[in-house]
Design an enzyme around this catalytic site. Sequence first.
Site, PDB file in Angstrom:
ATOM      1  CG  ASP A  11      -0.383   0.166   2.536  1.00  0.00           C
ATOM      2  OD1 ASP A  11       0.864   0.307   2.629  1.00  0.00           O
ATOM      3  OD2 ASP A  11      -1.142   0.188   3.529  1.00  0.00           O
ATOM      4  CB  CYS A  68       0.832  -2.451   4.847  1.00  0.00           C
ATOM      5  SG  CYS A  68       0.654  -3.439   6.343  1.00  0.00           S
ATOM      6  CB  THR A  70       2.094  -2.608  11.084  1.00  0.00           C
ATOM      7  OG1 THR A  70       0.904  -3.106  10.454  1.00  0.00           O
ATOM      8  CG2 THR A  70       1.808  -1.272  11.750  1.00  0.00           C
ATOM      9  CG  HIS A 101      10.446 -23.852  12.963  1.00  0.00           C
ATOM     10  ND1 HIS A 101      10.486 -23.712  14.335  1.00  0.00           N
ATOM     11  CD2 HIS A 101      11.663 -24.372  12.611  1.00  0.00           C
ATOM     12  CE1 HIS A 101      11.660 -24.127  14.793  1.00  0.00           C
ATOM     13  NE2 HIS A 101      12.395 -24.522  13.765  1.00  0.00           N
ATOM     14  CG  HIS A 136       8.940 -27.807  11.731  1.00  0.00           C
ATOM     15  ND1 HIS A 136       8.590 -27.277  12.950  1.00  0.00           N
ATOM     16  CD2 HIS A 136      10.284 -27.953  11.749  1.00  0.00           C
ATOM     17  CE1 HIS A 136       9.687 -27.092  13.674  1.00  0.00           C
ATOM     18  NE2 HIS A 136      10.721 -27.503  12.972  1.00  0.00           N
TER      19      HIS A 136
HETATM   20  C1  RB5 Z   1      -1.981   2.763   6.445  1.00  0.00           C
HETATM   21  O1  RB5 Z   1      -2.059   4.006   7.074  1.00  0.00           O
HETATM   22  C2  RB5 Z   1      -1.739   1.672   7.464  1.00  0.00           C
HETATM   23  O2  RB5 Z   1      -2.843   1.539   8.322  1.00  0.00           O
HETATM   24  C3  RB5 Z   1      -1.448   0.360   6.773  1.00  0.00           C
HETATM   25  O3  RB5 Z   1      -0.346   0.523   5.941  1.00  0.00           O
HETATM   26  C4  RB5 Z   1      -1.093  -0.819   7.637  1.00  0.00           C
HETATM   27  O4  RB5 Z   1      -0.119  -0.511   8.575  1.00  0.00           O
HETATM   28  C5  RB5 Z   1      -2.205  -1.585   8.195  1.00  0.00           C
HETATM   29  O5  RB5 Z   1      -2.021  -2.650   8.805  1.00  0.00           O
END
Ligand code: RB5
Length: 144
Positions: A11, A68, A70, A101, A136
């Site tokens: 994203d 993304c 996180t 694993h 595994h």
């Molecule tokens: C985008 O602002 C953010 O929410 C997205 O990239 C991500 O971290 C969601 O899990």
Amino acid sequence: MPTVTVAVANDHAGLPLKALVLDEIRGLGFVPLDLGTNDGASVDYPDFGRAAASAVASGRAQRAVIICGTGIGISMAANRHAGVRAAVCHDSSTARLARQHNDANVLALGARIIGPEVARDCVRTFLTTDFEGGRHGPRVAKLA
Ligand code: RB5
């Protein structure tokens, strides 16, 4: 050696890591399949998690790297697809263990969490580490 295609999808928050991920994939001798997004406009991470997961599930790609902010949201989206095992990794140890694993076939990175060198380590380790099998194997099979 057969061609190994690695889908890459992200994203807007994942975009800052993308160029180095593509570079690392090419440097390892794999073929990247860029599924976007490639501009800074705000998009929805489930759409890009789904695109990468579909590429892996269909056999169009053998592996994927998804990014993304996180790594969490896009991995949740990817893991809704049968046959896809996406792992959020924060360092080379989690990337190695996700392969050894869990036989993870999709690497999820958080561009707001890890820096460029750690991201490179994760990609390199993930794409060059084999599944250990053995004890595994049945555990991974239960995921299906
Ligand atoms: C985008 O602002 C953010 O929410 C997205 O990239 C991500 O971290 C969601 O899990």
